[in-house]
Design a protein around this motif. Structure first.
Motif, PDB file in Angstrom:
ATOM      1  N   TRP A 182       3.268  14.850  -0.526  1.00  0.00           N
ATOM      2  CA  TRP A 182       3.420  14.023  -1.724  1.00  0.00           C
ATOM      3  C   TRP A 182       3.492  14.866  -2.988  1.00  0.00           C
ATOM      4  O   TRP A 182       4.428  14.769  -3.760  1.00  0.00           O
ATOM      5  N   ALA A 194      -1.424  17.237  -1.261  1.00  0.00           N
ATOM      6  CA  ALA A 194      -1.809  15.887  -0.859  1.00  0.00           C
ATOM      7  C   ALA A 194      -0.628  15.256  -0.133  1.00  0.00           C
ATOM      8  O   ALA A 194       0.514  15.378  -0.568  1.00  0.00           O
ATOM      9  N   TRP A 196       0.592  12.634   3.676  1.00  0.00           N
ATOM     10  CA  TRP A 196       0.284  11.756   4.804  1.00  0.00           C
ATOM     11  C   TRP A 196       0.276  12.569   6.087  1.00  0.00           C
ATOM     12  O   TRP A 196       1.272  13.168   6.461  1.00  0.00           O
ATOM     13  N   GLU A 203      -4.018   9.574   4.781  1.00  0.00           N
ATOM     14  CA  GLU A 203      -3.760  10.572   3.745  1.00  0.00           C
ATOM     15  C   GLU A 203      -4.779  11.702   3.859  1.00  0.00           C
ATOM     16  O   GLU A 203      -5.949  11.487   4.188  1.00  0.00           O
ATOM     17  N   ARG A 204      -4.321  12.903   3.598  1.00  0.00           N
ATOM     18  CA  ARG A 204      -5.170  14.086   3.689  1.00  0.00           C
ATOM     19  C   ARG A 204      -4.804  15.055   2.572  1.00  0.00           C
ATOM     20  O   ARG A 204      -3.721  14.987   1.982  1.00  0.00           O
ATOM     21  N   VAL A 232      -2.466   9.852  -6.260  1.00  0.00           N
ATOM     22  CA  VAL A 232      -2.461  11.126  -5.555  1.00  0.00           C
ATOM     23  C   VAL A 232      -3.435  12.097  -6.204  1.00  0.00           C
ATOM     24  O   VAL A 232      -4.190  12.793  -5.536  1.00  0.00           O
ATOM     25  N   THR A 235      -6.877  11.316  -5.239  1.00  0.00           N
ATOM     26  CA  THR A 235      -7.141  11.721  -3.865  1.00  0.00           C
ATOM     27  C   THR A 235      -7.454  13.202  -3.788  1.00  0.00           C
ATOM     28  O   THR A 235      -8.397  13.623  -3.112  1.00  0.00           O
TER      29      THR A 235
END
Length: 318
Positions: A182, A194, A196, A203-204, A232, A235
């Motif tokens: 992303w 960031a 998928w 998401e990781r 994002v 995250t």
């Protein structure tokens, strides 16, 4: 193949922009080497039509008219393909200049510098002295040392899935991860990706310094929706340890760990070369504390202490 097509498109665009009269397919075929090498008229026609459509998708305005001989001709008038005047104020110009400095250690440094020179030549105002005078002794730098940075940045831009080997902080050896990237974010001097994780269906966030080997691109489109930029970033901050939900008590060797001291809610001298700190505790704090090695001892909570000990043992095992 991609380089050959890009060169062909560039040559076609230059021909169409450089002519004062419409050029027929016959004339274009005789002017561009790649078209001369086409095996047949049908092959050339298909190639030309695809190239013309690609250039129009890229924003080039191509006019179709009849030339003096009554043939259908093509040209790209410069007045129809001229960019509007650049209107940047001093603050926007300063932001662009700062962005160019950020990339100085990346392979994109030359491109960033060249783009900045072209913008200045086109009339972009110079940064006001107010910024440079106040901050000339301290310039921001975001280093980019990881080899994975450039391929991941391009994959984020082009929305291409990637595969790479990743070693977690508490793992002895890396494992393969399939990721839909992303965005890239820099946090506390480290770059994070960031995206998928296809294998985990969630998401990781991955720290670039823990990516081993080469980043490989994969064909196909994304299977999961891409969140907006704000989501994002949140995250990245959460997985990297920015979002704190509790507090932790640690012992820190005197004169060490200044990043920890800057975040401390309280600091108490213990004597004998140690201080006690209360710091925010969020996801990822254990990985950060491990980086300080023997200069940090976790007092509480117990789960944080156990996580740090596990990570140190994994590092000791190699």
């Amino acid at each position: 193949m991609a380089i050959a097509k890009a060169e062909r498109l560039m040559n076609l665009a230059l021909c169409l922009l450089g002519t004062r009269r419409p050029l027929s397919k016959r004339e274009l075929r005789g002017s561009i080497e790649a078209y001369l090498e086409a095996g047949s008229d049908d092959s050339f026609n298909r190639m030309f039509e695809r190239d013309k459509d690609d250039l129009r998708e890229l924003g080039l305005v191509i006019a179709t008219v009849e030339n003096l001989e009554g043939e259908t001709g093509y040209l790209a008038r410069r007045d129809s393909n001229r960019l509007p005047a650049i209107t940047l104020d001093a603050e926007e110009a300063a932001a662009l200049g700062l962005a160019a400095k950020v990339w100085q250690q990346a392979r994109l440094a030359g491109a960033a510098s060249g783009a900045l020179q072209k913008l200045r030549a086109a009339g972009m105002p110079e940064a006001e002295n107010s910024y440079e005078a106040q901050h000339s002794a301290l310039e921001p730098r975001i280093p980019v040392h990881e080899a994975a940075f450039e391929p991941l940045m391009l994959a984020c831009r082009d929305r291409r899935p990637v595969v790479f080997d990743y070693r977690k902080a508490n793992a002895a050896r890396p494992e393969q991860r399939q990721v839909e990237p992303w965005t890239l974010e820099c946090w506390r001097g480290h770059w994070y990706l960031a995206g998928w994780d296809r294998d985990r269906g969630a998401e990781r966030v991955f720290r670039l310094s823990r990516i081993t080997g080469r980043v490989r691109s994969r064909a196909g489109s994304f299977t999961a929706p891409v969140p907006d930029v704000v989501t994002v970033r949140e995250t990245v901050e959460t997985w990297a340890g920015e979002t704190a939900t509790r507090s932790a008590r640690i012992r820190l060797r005197t004169g060490c760990g200044y990043p920890l001291r800057s975040r401390a809610q309280s600091i108490r001298e213990l004597g004998e070369g140690w201080d006690e700190l209360e710091i925010p505790y969020g996801h990822g704090l254990d990985a950060w504390l491990v980086e300080f090695g023997p200069d940090v001892v976790v007092l509480e909570p117990a789960d944080l202490r156990a996580d740090v000990v596990d990570r140190l043992r994994a590092v000791a095992k190699g």
